[in-house]
Design an enzyme around this catalytic site. Structure first.
Site, PDB file in Angstrom:
ATOM      1  N   CYS A   2       2.127  10.119  10.819  1.00 26.72           N
ATOM      2  CA  CYS A   2       1.573  10.856  11.967  1.00 26.72           C
ATOM      3  C   CYS A   2       1.948  12.331  11.922  1.00 26.72           C
ATOM      4  CB  CYS A   2       2.119  10.273  13.259  1.00 26.72           C
ATOM      5  SG  CYS A   2       1.744   8.546  13.463  1.00 26.72           S
ATOM      6  N   ARG A  27      -0.771  14.571   5.185  1.00 31.47           N
ATOM      7  CA  ARG A  27       0.281  13.593   5.462  1.00 31.47           C
ATOM      8  C   ARG A  27      -0.265  12.169   5.528  1.00 31.47           C
ATOM      9  NH1 ARG A  27       4.865  15.935   8.022  1.00 31.47           N
ATOM     10  NH2 ARG A  27       5.224  14.083   9.269  1.00 31.47           N
ATOM     11  N   TRP A  74      -1.227   7.663  11.944  1.00 30.69           N
ATOM     12  CA  TRP A  74      -1.201   6.729  10.824  1.00 30.69           C
ATOM     13  C   TRP A  74      -0.729   5.402  11.423  1.00 30.69           C
ATOM     14  CZ3 TRP A  74       2.346   3.924   7.711  1.00 30.69           C
ATOM     15  CH2 TRP A  74       1.888   3.613   6.426  1.00 30.69           C
ATOM     16  N   ASN A  99       5.553  10.870  16.684  1.00 24.39           N
ATOM     17  CA  ASN A  99       5.617  10.459  15.284  1.00 24.39           C
ATOM     18  C   ASN A  99       6.885   9.631  15.128  1.00 24.39           C
ATOM     19  OD1 ASN A  99       5.824  10.217  12.506  1.00 24.39           O
ATOM     20  ND2 ASN A  99       6.375  12.353  12.166  1.00 24.39           N
ATOM     21  N   GLY A 100       6.764   8.436  14.549  1.00 30.29           N
ATOM     22  CA  GLY A 100       7.934   7.577  14.375  1.00 30.29           C
ATOM     23  C   GLY A 100       7.636   6.186  14.890  1.00 30.29           C
ATOM     24  N   GLU A 481       5.672   6.447 -13.925  1.00 33.97           N
ATOM     25  CA  GLU A 481       5.115   7.503 -13.081  1.00 33.97           C
ATOM     26  C   GLU A 481       3.605   7.657 -13.352  1.00 33.97           C
ATOM     27  OE1 GLU A 481       5.869   8.967 -10.552  1.00 33.97           O
ATOM     28  OE2 GLU A 481       4.714  10.799 -10.480  1.00 33.97           O
ATOM     29  N   LYS A 485       0.698   7.155 -10.550  1.00 32.12           N
ATOM     30  CA  LYS A 485      -0.320   8.172 -10.269  1.00 32.12           C
ATOM     31  C   LYS A 485      -1.708   7.554 -10.337  1.00 32.12           C
ATOM     32  CE  LYS A 485       1.517  10.632  -8.862  1.00 32.12           C
ATOM     33  NZ  LYS A 485       2.942  10.892  -8.708  1.00 32.12           N
ATOM     34  N   GLU A 488      -2.391   5.103  -7.372  1.00 34.60           N
ATOM     35  CA  GLU A 488      -2.452   5.639  -6.006  1.00 34.60           C
ATOM     36  C   GLU A 488      -3.687   6.485  -5.758  1.00 34.60           C
ATOM     37  OE1 GLU A 488       0.712   8.282  -4.504  1.00 34.60           O
ATOM     38  OE2 GLU A 488       1.061   8.933  -6.543  1.00 34.60           O
ATOM     39  N   HIS A 504       7.192 -10.082 -24.434  1.00 37.19           N
ATOM     40  CA  HIS A 504       7.838 -11.039 -23.525  1.00 37.19           C
ATOM     41  C   HIS A 504       6.925 -11.406 -22.357  1.00 37.19           C
ATOM     42  CE1 HIS A 504      11.548 -10.684 -25.752  1.00 37.19           C
ATOM     43  NE2 HIS A 504      11.393  -9.363 -25.719  1.00 37.19           N
ATOM     44  N   LYS A 602       1.798  11.288   2.969  1.00 34.12           N
ATOM     45  CA  LYS A 602       2.595  12.164   2.113  1.00 34.12           C
ATOM     46  C   LYS A 602       4.077  11.992   2.377  1.00 34.12           C
ATOM     47  CE  LYS A 602       3.432  15.462  -0.777  1.00 34.12           C
ATOM     48  NZ  LYS A 602       3.384  15.053  -2.202  1.00 34.12           N
TER      49      LYS A 602
HETATM   50  C1  AGP Z   1       4.086   9.614  -5.206  1.00 32.64           C
HETATM   51  O1  AGP Z   1       2.975  10.245  -5.692  1.00 32.64           O
HETATM   52  C2  AGP Z   1       4.141   9.414  -3.748  1.00 32.64           C
HETATM   53  N1  AGP Z   1       3.775  10.521  -2.990  1.00 32.64           N
HETATM   54  C3  AGP Z   1       5.413   8.703  -3.270  1.00 32.64           C
HETATM   55  O2  AGP Z   1       5.759   7.700  -4.173  1.00 32.64           O
HETATM   56  C4  AGP Z   1       6.648   9.592  -2.987  1.00 32.64           C
HETATM   57  O3  AGP Z   1       7.199  10.056  -4.178  1.00 32.64           O
HETATM   58  C5  AGP Z   1       7.655   8.771  -2.183  1.00 32.64           C
HETATM   59  O4  AGP Z   1       7.064   8.393  -0.954  1.00 32.64           O
HETATM   60  C6  AGP Z   1       8.937   9.500  -1.927  1.00 32.64           C
HETATM   61  O5  AGP Z   1       8.757  10.664  -1.186  1.00 32.64           O
HETATM   62  P1  AGP Z   1       9.849  11.785  -1.129  1.00 32.64           P
HETATM   63  O6  AGP Z   1      10.023  12.324  -2.503  1.00 32.64           O
HETATM   64  O7  AGP Z   1       9.301  12.802  -0.163  1.00 32.64           O
HETATM   65  O8  AGP Z   1      11.114  11.152  -0.628  1.00 32.64           O
END
Ligand code: AGP
Length: 607
Positions: A2, A27, A74, A99-100, A481, A485, A488, A504, A602
């Site tokens: 949010c 976000r 969100w 937010n929260g 990683e 990417k 996501e 395995h 985000k």
């Molecule tokens: C990765 O592309 C994501 N945005 C996500 O995995 C992110 O790295 C994770 O939520 C951790 O966020 P932070 O680095 O702000 O703690």
């Protein structure tokens, strides 16, 4: 997660609120709304979907006024519907954005219903509005009612509240969720982060945990968690206002991939000489802490966790220090043994990730000290850790983390050097690693220049449903990683394996419909990896290999993308770039929302 924006000014605020919401879109959210006081009543407008839908609705029925609050939601409690969107109201005079998560909302809600309050949403937030209204019946003073409400809330929150009987003020508070105040000239603002307000100010106050603020157009008054009036420093946003713009780029993600050579320079700036680490970069007291460090525990989530996995290879290899790495959401909820003299290292782009923060709070008094590697100055992790090293990547808007990751790796390499010095690292080896770091911006530039070639490669993936990523040693987390990417932003199922694990189990998946990506720099593990690639080829798998010059020959079913020659220590950093570009181009071909992929946020400020 949010996003909150609020404004109190001498001019109309609706456009400021809507622009603020647009700037918070990164976000992640599924509905949006705002409430503006027009001098007589609070006008509220809410819509499911994008901020533009809300803005179009506002054009049809304009909201006019000089004080208002706005929100992108969100969904956590209750579906993404208009009636669940914020602001939430109690009666027609009081509105709240939040937010929260309010963890004790169920008993609070039951008590409010018993007291005659009617709920119009499924959210936890609505209890806040009714609690304030209930407290106002006891004493007709908004500040008192707000404070008594906040004292009843368990969980995490950043709040903005307006009331028509208190026409020129916004009340705000934060505990566990971020909130900044924007300082203007004859107008002031609140927001979840400074990005939301860069169109109106570059001066910000970062509220501390438990702070409560009264914001009017001319004056900001802040009380701390003990209700003592406090002065908080006003900080000037240093990255220039254009960081919130895409410029010539089609997406923020691509802009941020291209920024890596520059921001890595900023991470290194003032932290290395020609041949040495400048240890004072870690701040006062760091040297004494490093002298005592016998073990490192790294905690992070997502991409930041992958950076931590790579650091483990470096710390154990170069510094000879035992290092454990774990995702925060697991660590915080299990019993763990913390060996003596453990330095607790959190890694986070945002500095607000709920699980990482909770893990830090949980362990703080059991460890030697805490260090955070973080990209957001003034964030909760930075404030609550003993030491911090900022990554200096500048704001990252794309949900998919790119420049935050490579700058985290640079910071982690500096940290490795600091500890390695204490375990016998020779001056020559330190100079060699520092020399490599000086070359890094150029090497990243060379990697970014592979863009066009990788774009053509991406066509082989756009129609596929699954992809396998392989790497060995510190390139295994790079493969992880790459897989993260791809999944996501393109929604293609992707998994990463250490290449030695293929036989395995995962080898059973390999066929012509499962492209296999391998990161294969010319290091001691290359021959082992080549053997793994043959295993894939023999099963009809289609291979896409990122490799140094001439070490792997292209052949039918094996495409090689030639990487620049890279010092071994930098391989994980440089080989990340083509994987970022690959996922970016696959997502563009698939037409997904690259910067705001579905279901993701985000900054994950709730569990
Ligand atoms: C990765 O592309 C994501 N945005 C996500 O995995 C992110 O790295 C994770 O939520 C951790 O966020 P932070 O680095 O702000 O703690």
């Amino acid at each position: 997660m949010c996003g909150i924006v609020g404004a109190v000014a001498a001019r109309p605020v609706t456009a400021i609120l809507l622009e603020g919401l647009r700037r918070l879109e990164y976000r992640g959210y599924d509905s949006a709304g705002l409430a503006v006081f027009d001098g007589e009543q609070l006008q509220r407008l809410r819509r499911i979907g994008k901020v533009n839908i809300l803005a179009e609705a506002e054009q049809q029925a304009p909201l006019k006024g000089v004080m208002g609050i706005a929100h992108t939601r969100w969904a956590t409690h209750g579906k993404p519907t208009e009636y669940n969107a914020h602001p939430h109201m109690s009666g027609d005079k009081l509105a709240v954005v939040h937010n929260g998560i309010i963890e004790n909302f169920e008993p609070l809600k039951a008590a409010l219903i018993a007291d005659g309050f009617e709920f119009t949403s499924d959210t936890d937030t609505e209890v806040i509005a009714h609690l304030i209204a209930q407290a106002l019946r006891v004493k007709n003073d908004l500040q008192t009612a707000f404070l008594s409400t906040v004292s009843q809330l368990e969980g995490a929150f950043a709040l903005g509240v307006v009331h028509t009987d208190y026409p020129n003020q916004i009340l705000a508070s934060r505990k566990g969720s971020p909130l900044v105040l924007g300082v203007g000239m004859g107008e002031n603002f609140i927001a979840s982060d400074q990005m939301a307000l860069l169109q109106v100010t570059d001066r910000f106050i970062y509220l501390e945990e438990g702070d409560f603020a009264q914001v009017t157009a001319d004056v900001i008054t802040i009380w701390d968690k003990n209700l003592d009036k406090v002065e908080r420093e006003i900080k000037v946003f240093e990255h220039g206002l254009s960081v919130a713009e895409k410029g010539e780029f089609r997406h923020f993600m691509l802009k941020e991939i291209y920024e890596q050579p520059e921001v890595v320079k900023a991470t290194l700036q003032g932290r290395i000489s020609a041949t040495k680490l400048l240890e004072q970069a870690f701040g006062n007291g760091a040297s004494a802490i490093f002298d005592q460090t016998k073990q490192v525990q790294i905690i992070a989530c997502g991409t930041s966790y992958h950076a931590g996995m790579i650091a483990k290879y470096w710390l154990e290899d170069i510094a000879g220090i035992p290092c454990a790495v774990e995702v925060a959401s697991e660590y915080r909820y299990r019993k763990h043994v913390v060996p003596e003299n453990t330095l607790f290292l959190t890694i986070s782009q945002s500095g607000e990730t709920a699980d990482t923060l909770a893990a830090l709070r949980e362990v703080q008094d059991k460890v030697l000290a805490s260090l955070t590697i973080c990209n957001v100055p003034g964030s909760s992790l930075v404030r609550e850790s003993d030491l911090s090293l900022m990554t200096n990547a500048g704001p990252e808007i794309g949900v998919a983390s790119t420049k935050a990751f490579t700058t985290q790796l640079v910071a982690l390499l500096l940290f490795t050097l600091a500890l390695a010095r204490r375990s016998g690292l020779s001056e020559a080896r330190e100079a060699e690693i520092v020399g490599a770091l000086h070359q890094l911006p150029e090497l990243l530039l060379a990697a970014v220049k592979l863009d066009a070639s990788i774009e053509s490669l991406s066509r082989a993936f756009a129609e596929k449903n699954h992809t396998l990523f392989l790497g060995r040693g510190p390139l295994y987390p790079v493969a992880m990683e790459g897989a993260l990417k791809l999944k996501e932003i393109s929604y293609i199922h992707a998994e990463a394996y250490p290449a030695g694990e293929l036989k395995h189990g995962p080898l059973a998946l390999v066929d012509k419909d499962m492209p296999v990506v391998a990161v294969a720099p010319n290091n001691a593990l290359l021959d082992k990896l080549k053997a793994n690639l043959q295993e894939v080829k023999a099963r009809g798998g289609e291979l896409f290999v990122f490799a140094g010059a001439d070490h792997i020959k292209p052949e039918e079913g094996l495409r090689v993308e030639q990487m620049p020659d890279v010092p071994e220590i930098l391989e994980p950093i440089v080989y990340t770039v083509p994987l970022q570009l690959l996922s970016y181009h696959v997502a563009v071909l698939k037409g997904t929302d690259v910067d705001q992929p579905r279901n993701l946020a985000k900054s994950v400020t709730v569990e």
